[in-house]
Write an enzyme that holds these catalytic residues in place. Structure first.
Site, PDB file in Angstrom:
ATOM      1  CE  LYS A  54      -6.113   5.159  -1.676  1.00  0.00           C
ATOM      2  NZ  LYS A  54      -5.467   4.419  -2.751  1.00  0.00           N
ATOM      3  CD  GLN A  98      -6.580   3.374  -6.082  1.00  0.00           C
ATOM      4  OE1 GLN A  98      -6.428   4.315  -5.319  1.00  0.00           O
ATOM      5  NE2 GLN A  98      -6.583   2.116  -5.678  1.00  0.00           N
ATOM      6  CG  ASP A 121       0.678   4.378  -2.554  1.00  0.00           C
ATOM      7  OD1 ASP A 121       0.115   4.301  -1.452  1.00  0.00           O
ATOM      8  OD2 ASP A 121       0.073   4.287  -3.646  1.00  0.00           O
TER       9      ASP A 121
END
Ligand code: NDP
Length: 290
Positions: A54, A98, A121
């Site tokens: 990422k 995460q 997200d």
């Protein structure tokens, strides 16, 4: 007829190139560099690889990345304080935690603590609500990546019967909503579905998000169907998807491979969502009065 292989690596590179161009233009116009903060708790090897990838994608697209690595003993309270700090930082436009988190930390509490304006997200209930109302803001990256693959391959789902196997909040449910928003007729199947092949055989487009290696075999698929394999299963011989590619590709009109299909799209869409967050924070849309 040879099935069309949907090349996620090439399409992901094209999306990232578009984001890089748009980031340059946005920064020239506003003086703002979009910033993504990625929090990782613990040292799970797969999660570390995802976070590294990422941050690399941020560098490729001109997005600033801030990696916050916390030890696995970190308490929920400390993590929530960290998120609160990031929610207030003007140079951070997107925040990502995460997953999975260590067991002593409640995932839903943490995801709800992220400001919905920075929730790139798309897991916050507010953004889930936007998605459900047919006006997605930050759509979860993996299903959004599937839509981008279909768009860039010129596959319209309007009027199609789309069957999604899997109903997780991360993949299956948002996938179904995104397809519905594009006028598909959608069936969602899960582990309690009786006679799964009955549904999958009637699919014009089949999305497999099950988490079981080579679960979808040729006799579950209609001739000429589009088959999207979201699965990532790590076997001793390497990565494999939820679809038995060797047999299903002989029937499909188009199919994603694993690796190199849906996988690379997730990070590309994260970059796209981060730029969107920076845009929305820089120039919030004016909501029309009722
Ligand atoms: P989950 O384990 O959260 O969900 C799996 C879903 O499959 C559940 O809804 C479950 O049903 C359903 N299921 C399980 N067994 C069956 C069965 N026998 N018949 C029908 N349905 C069944 O997984 P995720 O949604 O998080 O991920 C799915 C796959 O996608 C995984 O392989 C994962 O690694 C991959 N993935 C890939 C990403 C990428 O970037 N490409 C990102 C995220 C995930 P029920 O709800 O009833 O339990």
């Amino acid at each position: 007829m040879e099935p069309k292989l949907i090349d996620g690596r090439a399409i992901s590179a094209a999306v990232k190139a578009d984001v890089a161009r748009d980031v340059t233009e946005f920064t020239q116009q506003t003086g703002v560099i979009p910033g993504l903060a990625v929090i990782i708790v613990g040292d799970d090897p797969a999660s570390c690889v995802y976070v590294r990838n990422k941050c690399r994608a941020c560098r490729e697209t001109g997005i600033a990345s801030f990696e916050i690595a916390l030890p696995k003993e970190t308490t929920e309270e400390v993590l929530l304080r960290e998120i609160d700090t990031l929610n207030r930082r003007a140079d951070v436009h997107g925040i990502l935690v995460q997953l999975p988190l260590p067991r002593h930390i409640r995932e839903e509490v943490v995801l709800r603590a992220i400001s919905p304006d920075k929730d790139v997200d798309g897991f916050h209930p507010v953004n889930m609500g936007f998605l459900l109302s047919g006006r997605p803001r930050f759509a979860p990256c993996t299903p959004a990546g599937v839509m981008e693959l279909l768009d860039r391959c010129g596959i319209s789902v309007d009027g199609m019967h789309c069957v999604v196997i899997g109903r997780s909040n991360i993949v299956g449910k948002p996938m179904a909503q995104l397809l519905l928003a594009r006028n598909a007729t959608v069936t969602v199947c899960h582990s309690h579905t009786e006679d799964l092949p009955f549904y999958t055989r009637s699919a014009d487009l089949l999305v497999a998000a099950v988490g079981k290696p080579r679960f979808v075999c040729a006799d579950m698929v209609k001739d000429g169907a589009v088959v999207i394999d979201v699965g990532i299963n790590r076997l001793s011989e390497g990565l494999c998807g939820d679809v038995d590619f060797a047999t299903v590709s002989a029937k499909a009109s188009a199919i994603t491979p694993v690796p190199g299909g849906v996988g690379p799209m997730t990070i590309a869409m994260l970059m796209k969502n981060t730029l969107l967050a920076a845009r929305l924070l820089a120039c919030p849309p004016v909501e029309p009065r009722a």
